[in-house]
Write an enzyme that holds these catalytic residues in place. Structure first.
Site, PDB file in Angstrom:
ATOM      1  N   GLY A   1     -27.567  -7.784  12.153  1.00  0.00           N
ATOM      2  CA  GLY A   1     -27.699  -9.285  11.666  1.00  0.00           C
ATOM      3  C   GLY A   1     -26.673  -9.815  12.115  1.00  0.00           C
ATOM      4  O   GLY A   1     -25.504  -9.454  11.649  1.00  0.00           O
TER       5      GLY A   1
ATOM      6  N   TYR B   1     -34.879   1.316  18.835  1.00  0.00           N
ATOM      7  CA  TYR B   1     -34.005   0.238  19.258  1.00  0.00           C
ATOM      8  C   TYR B   1     -33.164  -0.179  18.091  1.00  0.00           C
ATOM      9  O   TYR B   1     -32.048  -0.621  18.584  1.00  0.00           O
ATOM     10  CB  TYR B   1     -35.149  -1.006  19.432  1.00  0.00           C
TER      11      TYR B   1
ATOM     12  N   CYS C   1     -31.161  -6.816   8.711  1.00  0.00           N
ATOM     13  CA  CYS C   1     -29.959  -6.792   7.971  1.00  0.00           C
ATOM     14  C   CYS C   1     -29.303  -5.551   7.917  1.00  0.00           C
ATOM     15  O   CYS C   1     -29.996  -4.570   7.931  1.00  0.00           O
ATOM     16  CB  CYS C   1     -30.475  -6.974   6.342  1.00  0.00           C
TER      17      CYS C   1
ATOM     18  N   ASN D   1     -32.044  -4.808   2.215  1.00  0.00           N
ATOM     19  CA  ASN D   1     -32.414  -4.785   3.701  1.00  0.00           C
ATOM     20  C   ASN D   1     -33.830  -4.455   3.746  1.00  0.00           C
ATOM     21  O   ASN D   1     -34.165  -3.243   3.036  1.00  0.00           O
ATOM     22  CB  ASN D   1     -31.573  -3.515   4.254  1.00  0.00           C
ATOM     23  N   GLY D   2     -34.803  -5.109   4.165  1.00  0.00           N
ATOM     24  CA  GLY D   2     -36.232  -4.812   4.254  1.00  0.00           C
ATOM     25  C   GLY D   2     -36.900  -6.249   3.922  1.00  0.00           C
ATOM     26  O   GLY D   2     -36.216  -7.355   3.922  1.00  0.00           O
TER      27      GLY D   2
END
Ligand code: SF4
Length: 494
Positions: free
Chosen positions: A52, A271, A26, A131-132
Site C-alpha cells: 500500500g 504476486y 494494505c 488488512n482485507g
C-alpha cells in the site's frame, strides 16, 4: 491524493508500468515491549510498502502520555523518518498501517479513511489496523447507523470499532471477538489497548499475519520481510481463526470463531507478497521459481531467450529458463527512480506511459525469439505495450507465458480489481487474448499447475480447494453479500 509536487511523475502516473496489476490494499504491523515502538513500526511499514503506497498511519501508547497517532498521505520514508514526527509517537507499544484503498473512498483519499482507527471505550482506548475486506460492510453500516453509530470514515474497517462499542463484553479482546464474529469476508487485524497487542486472522485465513520476537518484545506483521528489517525472529504464522493477545507476560492464543477449512489467498504466492518473505514454511521466491518451472513443463516453446517483465515476473522467468534450458536475460530494464525524476508532466510525457518505467535492452533482444514471463494479465493494456516495445527493438517472435491462470473474476477480499467486464479473461478465451495482444503465443499456468507449484503435489482438490482462488475460478469461499445486493452475479453452478 494531490501530487506532492508538480514534478512528481509517480503522483501523476502511479501505475505507468503496473496498471495491469491487481493491487494488494494494505500492510499491517504492530510491536510491544520495545523502546520507541513507533520507530520499529515505521521500519516494518517501510518493508511492507509494496502492500500500500497511498497513505500510512501509526498509533502508539505511552504510560504517561497516553495514546498518540499520526496519519499521513504518501510513503513511509517521507512521513515517518523525521525526529519531529517520531517524537510525537512515544511509548513501548505501537501499531501501524499502510494503505492502498479498496473499500472506503477511491481516488483522492480522505485522511479520515487512513488507518489505524481509534476508539475510546469505557474500559480504555483501542486502535485497530485491518488488512482485507469486509464483504457485509454495507449491511453492517446501515444497521449500525440506524442504531445510532456515528461513522467518521467511509472505510469498511470502521464497522469493527462500532461493533466493539456495542458489545457488552467487559474487556477489549472479548469485544473484538464479538465484533469480528459479525464480520464476513477477509480480515487480518492488528490492534492495541494500553497494555496489549492483539492479532487476529479470519477463520479462512485469507490474508497473512505472522508473529515475531524482537528482544524481550513481540511483533505482528503482514509478512516476514518486515520482521527481518527490525531484526526480529520469525516465530510462526498466526493460524486461520486465531486471536493472539500479547502482554508483557507473553502470548495467549484463542480460537474464537467456528473452525473452517483454510483458504489462504493463492495470489499472495504469485504476486502480492515480497519474494523474500516466507509463507507456509516456504520462501515466496522459491515458490515463484517453481511456478515458472511448472509453466515451462506445461507450455514449452522453441525460443532463444527467457525474459522477465520486471520486477514481479523475475523469479518465475528464472524458473522457466532453468526448466526449459533456454538462456535467461534481462531484456527489459525497470527504472526504479522514475518517481524522483524532474520532468514536467506534459501531454507528451503522459503519452510515454509504460516507457517511463520500463525500457528494452535492445542489444539483448534484437533478432531473438523472446519468451516474456509475467505474473498476471489483468486488463492486457500493459502487456500490449510491452510487446510493442520488444518488437520495436527487433525481436523475431514474442511469446507470453503467465505465472497465474487467467484472472477472470474480481476479488472482494482486500485486493483492488477492476470490474469484471474490464478483466481481459472475463470476456475472451486464451486464443482470443493471444490475438488481441497480437503475440506469437500466449499461455497461462493451469490452476492445477499453480497448486502443484505452491506445494500441493496432487493439484487442486476441487471438492474442498486448499486456497482461495476466486479471481481465477469464480468460486468465492465467502459469498460477497454486499456485491450480490448490488447486482453482482456469482458463477453459475456447473
Ligand atoms: S480472489 Fe484472488 S486475490 Fe482475492 S483473496 Fe482470493 S485468490 Fe486472493
Amino acid at each position: 491524493m494531490p501530487p506532492s509536487s508538480p514534478f512528481d511523475v509517480d503522483a501523476f502516473y502511479p501505475d505507468a508500468a503496473d496498471e495491469d496489476k491487481l493491487k494488494e490494499e494494505c500492510g499491517i504491523f504492530g510491536v510491544i515491549g520495545v523502546k520507541d515502538a513507533a520507530s520499529f513500526v515505521a521500519l516494518g511499514l517501510h518493508a511492507l510498502q509494496h502492500r500500500g503506497q497511498e497513505a500510512g498511519g501509526i498509533v502508539t501508547h505511552h504510560p504517561e502520555h497516553g495514546f498518540n497517532q499520526t496519519r499521513r498521505f504518501g510513503y513511509v520514508r517521507d512521513n515517518f523518518t523525521s525526529a519531529s514526527v517520531m517524537e510525537t509517537l512515544p511509548g513501548p507499544l505501537a501499531i501501524g498501517h499502510v494503505r492502498y484503498s479498496t473499500a472506503g473512498s477511491k481516488g483522492p483519499t480522505a485522511i479520515r479513511d487512513v488507518q489505524p482507527f481509534f476508539g475510546e471505550f469505557s474500559m480504555g482506548g483501542a486502535a485497530i489496523a485491518h488488512n482485507g475486506n469486509i464483504t457485509n460492510a454495507n449491511a453492517l453500516r446501515r444497521e449500525l447507523i440506524e442504531r445510532g453509530s456515528i461513522f467518521q470514515s467511509s472505510s469498511d474497517s470502521e464497522c469493527i470499532i462500532h461493533l466493539m462499542a456495542r458489545s457488552l463484553q467487559r474487556n477489549i479482546p472479548e469485544r473484538m471477538e464479538d465484533a469480528l464474529r459479525r464480520v464476513e469476508g477477509a480480515f487480518s487485524v492488528v490492534a492495541m489497548t494500553r497494555t496489549k497487542l492483539i492479532g487476529v486472522r479470519d477463520p479462512l485465513g485469507v490474508r497473512p499475519l505472522v508473529l515475531g520476537q524482537v528482544g524481550d518484545g513481540w511483533a505482528l506483521s503482514s509478512e516476514t520481510c518486515a520482521l527481518d528489517i527490525i531484526g526480529a525472529d520469525f516465530v510462526r504464522e498466526i493460524k486461520p481463526g486465531e486471536m493472539v493477545v500479547i502482554t508483557e507476560k507473553g502470548v495467549e492464543s484463542h480460537f474464537p470463531f467456528r473452525p473452517a477449512p483454510p483458504r489462504f489467498c493463492i495470489f499472495e504466492h504469485v504476486y502480492f507478497s515480497r519474494p523474500d518473505s516466507i509463507i507456509g514454511g516456504r520462501s515466496v521466491y522459491e515458490t515463484r521459481e517453481a511456478i515458472g518451472m511448472e509453466l515451462a513443463k506445461e507450455s514449452p516453446v522453441d525460443a532463444d531467450l527467457v525474459c522477465p517483465v520486471p520486477d514481479s515476473g523475475t523469479p518465475a522467468a528464472i524458473g522457466y529458463a532453468r526448466q526449459s534450458g533456454i538462456p535467461y536475460g534481462m531484456g527489459i530494464i525497470r527504472n526504479q527512480y522514475v518517481g524522483r525524476t524532474f520532468i514536467e508532466p506534459t501531454e507528451q510525457i503522459r503519452n510515454m506511459g509504460v516507457r517511463l518505467k520500463l525500457n528494452v535492452n535492445r542489444a539483448l533482444i534484437s533478432g531473438k525469439r523472446v519468451i516474456l514471463v509475467d505474473d498476471s494479465v489483468v486488463r492486457g493494456t500493459t502487456s500490449r505495450k510491452i510487446k510493442e516495445m520488444i518488437l520495436d527493438a527487433g525481436a523475431a517472435e514474442v511469446h507470453f507465458r503467465i505465472a497465474s491462470p487467467p484472472t477472470a473474476w474480481p476479488c472482494f477480499y482486500g485486493v483492488d480489481t477492476p470490474q469484471r467486464e474490464k478483466l481481459l479473461a472475463a470476456t475472451m478465451s486464451e486464443d482470443e487474448m493471444c490475438a488481441h495482444l497480437a503475440v506469437d503465443s500466449l499461455k497461462f499456468i493451469s490452476l492445477d499447475g499453480l497448486y502443484r507449484a505452491v506445494g500441493e503435489a496432487k493439484g487442486r482438490d476441487n471438492s474442498c480447494p486448499q486456497y482461495c482462488d476466486a479471481c481465477f475460478s469464480g468460486e468465492y469461499p465467502v459469498e460477497p453479500a454486499d456485491m450480490i445486493a448490488q447486482g453482482f452475479e456469482l458463477k453459475a453452478a456447473e
